[in-house]
Structures are given as C-alpha cells and as structure tokens.
Design an enzyme around this catalytic site. Structure first.
Site, PDB file in Angstrom:
ATOM      1  N   LYS A  74       0.823  -1.215   0.000  1.00  0.00           N
ATOM      2  CA  LYS A  74       0.000   0.000   0.000  1.00  0.00           C
ATOM      3  C   LYS A  74       0.858   1.266   0.000  1.00  0.00           C
ATOM      4  O   LYS A  74       0.597   2.186  -0.752  1.00  0.00           O
ATOM      5  CB  LYS A  74      -0.908   0.064   1.249  1.00  0.00           C
ATOM      6  N   ARG A 103      -9.066   1.230   9.504  1.00  0.00           N
ATOM      7  CA  ARG A 103      -8.567  -0.103   9.826  1.00  0.00           C
ATOM      8  C   ARG A 103      -9.593  -0.913  10.607  1.00  0.00           C
ATOM      9  O   ARG A 103      -9.315  -2.072  10.933  1.00  0.00           O
ATOM     10  CB  ARG A 103      -7.306   0.032  10.672  1.00  0.00           C
ATOM     11  N   ARG A 149      11.352  -6.181   4.330  1.00  0.00           N
ATOM     12  CA  ARG A 149      11.278  -4.834   4.881  1.00  0.00           C
ATOM     13  C   ARG A 149      12.031  -4.763   6.215  1.00  0.00           C
ATOM     14  O   ARG A 149      12.693  -3.780   6.502  1.00  0.00           O
ATOM     15  CB  ARG A 149       9.822  -4.428   5.081  1.00  0.00           C
ATOM     16  N   ARG A 209      12.192  -1.637  11.244  1.00  0.00           N
ATOM     17  CA  ARG A 209      11.156  -0.978  12.025  1.00  0.00           C
ATOM     18  C   ARG A 209      10.901  -1.760  13.306  1.00  0.00           C
ATOM     19  O   ARG A 209      10.921  -2.983  13.308  1.00  0.00           O
ATOM     20  CB  ARG A 209       9.853  -0.944  11.204  1.00  0.00           C
ATOM     21  N   ARG A 267       0.357  -8.342  13.842  1.00  0.00           N
ATOM     22  CA  ARG A 267      -0.229  -7.372  12.920  1.00  0.00           C
ATOM     23  C   ARG A 267      -1.131  -8.061  11.885  1.00  0.00           C
ATOM     24  O   ARG A 267      -2.189  -7.548  11.539  1.00  0.00           O
ATOM     25  CB  ARG A 267       0.878  -6.557  12.224  1.00  0.00           C
TER      26      ARG A 267
HETATM   27  P1  AMP Z   1       1.211   1.119   9.222  1.00  0.00           P
HETATM   28  O1  AMP Z   1       2.450   1.857   8.895  1.00  0.00           O
HETATM   29  O2  AMP Z   1       0.003   1.597   8.434  1.00  0.00           O
HETATM   30  O3  AMP Z   1       1.358  -0.366   9.136  1.00  0.00           O
HETATM   31  O4  AMP Z   1       0.846   1.455  10.745  1.00  0.00           O
HETATM   32  C1  AMP Z   1       1.739   1.136  11.791  1.00  0.00           C
HETATM   33  C2  AMP Z   1       0.982   1.023  13.108  1.00  0.00           C
HETATM   34  O5  AMP Z   1       0.338   2.270  13.425  1.00  0.00           O
HETATM   35  C3  AMP Z   1      -0.153   0.006  13.127  1.00  0.00           C
HETATM   36  O6  AMP Z   1       0.297  -1.304  13.376  1.00  0.00           O
HETATM   37  C4  AMP Z   1      -1.006   0.538  14.263  1.00  0.00           C
HETATM   38  O7  AMP Z   1      -0.427   0.258  15.515  1.00  0.00           O
HETATM   39  C5  AMP Z   1      -0.918   2.044  14.044  1.00  0.00           C
HETATM   40  N1  AMP Z   1      -1.979   2.520  13.136  1.00  0.00           N
HETATM   41  C6  AMP Z   1      -1.821   3.082  11.903  1.00  0.00           C
HETATM   42  N2  AMP Z   1      -2.996   3.413  11.363  1.00  0.00           N
HETATM   43  C7  AMP Z   1      -3.944   3.044  12.271  1.00  0.00           C
HETATM   44  C8  AMP Z   1      -5.367   3.100  12.288  1.00  0.00           C
HETATM   45  N3  AMP Z   1      -6.054   3.586  11.248  1.00  0.00           N
HETATM   46  N4  AMP Z   1      -6.005   2.608  13.385  1.00  0.00           N
HETATM   47  C9  AMP Z   1      -5.317   2.114  14.425  1.00  0.00           C
HETATM   48  N5  AMP Z   1      -3.993   2.030  14.473  1.00  0.00           N
HETATM   49  C10 AMP Z   1      -3.293   2.486  13.406  1.00  0.00           C
END
Ligand code: AMP
Length: 187
Positions: free
Chosen positions: A15, A90, A129, A135, A146
């Site tokens: 994404k 999400r 990654r 990360r 996740r």
């Molecule tokens: P991402 O980079 O989109 O994978 O987001 C990393 C982390 O940020 C996720 O595993 C969640 O802990 C938090 N996060 C990001 N977007 C959301 C969301 N829309 N709702 C809840 N937690 C989020």
C-alpha cells in the site's frame, strides 16, 4: 480531478509504495496514518507517548484517536484537491466515521482499492522490509500479531465496502511496476 481514495490491504501488501506513486501521478496528498504516528513517536509528542507501546506491540490505536487525527488531516487545505488514505480506516467503526465525515463535507470517496495478495507473499515482503528498514514493529512476532489484527479487525472492511459497491480489487502479487500500472488504470 479530486480523487478521494482509500487503500486497503494486509501489512506488506504494498500500500505504502503504491500510495506514493499514486500521489505523484495524480497530484494528490498521501496520508499515511502509520507515518504520522511514527513521526509523533519520534518527536516525543503527547500523542507519540500515548501510541508508542501500542504500535510496537502490533495493536491498533483506539478508533477515537485515529478519527480525530484523520478529521484534522482531511480538513487541511492541501487535502482539498484529493487524498489517498493509506492505513485508515482499519476498523468498521473507523470506516463508518469516515463515511459520516465525508458525507458532511459533501465529498464522498471516489475509490476504494484492495491490494490483494496471499499471506505467503506478505510474510516474504515483511521479512524483506525488516532487513531494509528495521522498524520496531517488524519483528517476526509483531508481524504475526499485525496480520492477526488485520484479519480480525480490518479484513471485514472488504465486505463493508463491497456492500457499498465501492470496492475494486487489484492483484498486488506482481512486481511493483505491474501493480503501479494496474492501479493507474483505475483512474
Ligand atoms: P502502518 O504503517 O500503516 O502499518 O501502521 C503502523 C501502526 O500504526 C499500526 O500497526 C497501528 O499500531 C498504528 N496505526 C496506523 N494506522 C492506524 C489506524 N487507522 N487505526 C489504528 N492504528 C493504526
């Protein structure tokens, strides 16, 4: 054209990569909630302190916090010409809140794209990654969590948007360029 786009897909589906292409191809802003939260953590803000443990455990930040963040971000002037939401919504309550917000603004979503990829491919990409970005939330255990959270909380959005007849599936198993072309063809 002011496209208002939601990208859906498991962690590691690509994404973020495709959102960046789309943002530059279409001239609209890329809104990554994960990036925004990681920036808050790095800057040591109150929000950052609140969410750091949650992110590092692979859990979701509470819906009300996320909805406030998105409402504020979408209200900024640079989002008036369109936006790509990468990582939001999400959960079903987040999707409902987004619909309510955009309906109030008279600016409904124009695209909901699902980046469709097998779990095997996702695990392979996440492993890559981890090697490249290291990360804090990409350790093998956190990756598994996740994915579990994705299946439980986020995958129901596929049905949610399908019922609204808004969902477009993109085969995201190919290489980056192929997925970019398939995505661009939807605009
Ligand atoms: P991402 O980079 O989109 O994978 O987001 C990393 C982390 O940020 C996720 O595993 C969640 O802990 C938090 N996060 C990001 N977007 C959301 C969301 N829309 N709702 C809840 N937690 C989020």
């Amino acid at each position: 054209m002011a496209f208002r786009v939601v990208l859906l897909g498991a962690p590691g589906a690509g994404k973020g990569t495709q959102a960046k292409f789309l943002a530059s191809d279409q001239g609209i802003v890329h809104v990554s909630t994960g990036d925004m939260l990681r920036e808050a953590v790095a800057a040591g803000t109150a929000l950052g302190k609140k969410v750091e443990q949650i992110i590092n455990a692979g859990q979701l930040v509470p819906d009300d916090v996320m909805v406030d963040i998105i409402a504020e971000r979408i209200g900024k002037t640079d989002a008036a010409n369109g936006f790509i939401l990468d990582g939001f919504p999400r959960t079903v309550p987040q999707a409902e809140a987004l619909d309510a917000l955009l309906t109030k603004l008279g600016k409904p979503l124009t695209h909901v794209l699902l980046f469709d990829v097998t779990e095997e491919a996702v695990l392979r990409r996440l492993a890559n990654r981890q090697a490249v970005e290291s990360r804090a939330d990409d350790s093998v255990e956190v990756q598994r969590e996740r994915l579990r959270v994705y299946r439980e909380k986020t995958a129901p959005l596929v049905d949610f948007y399908q019922r609204q007849k808004r969902l477009t599936k993109i085969d995201a198993s190919g290489d980056i360029d192929a997925v970019r072309k398939e995505t661009a063809a939807r605009f």
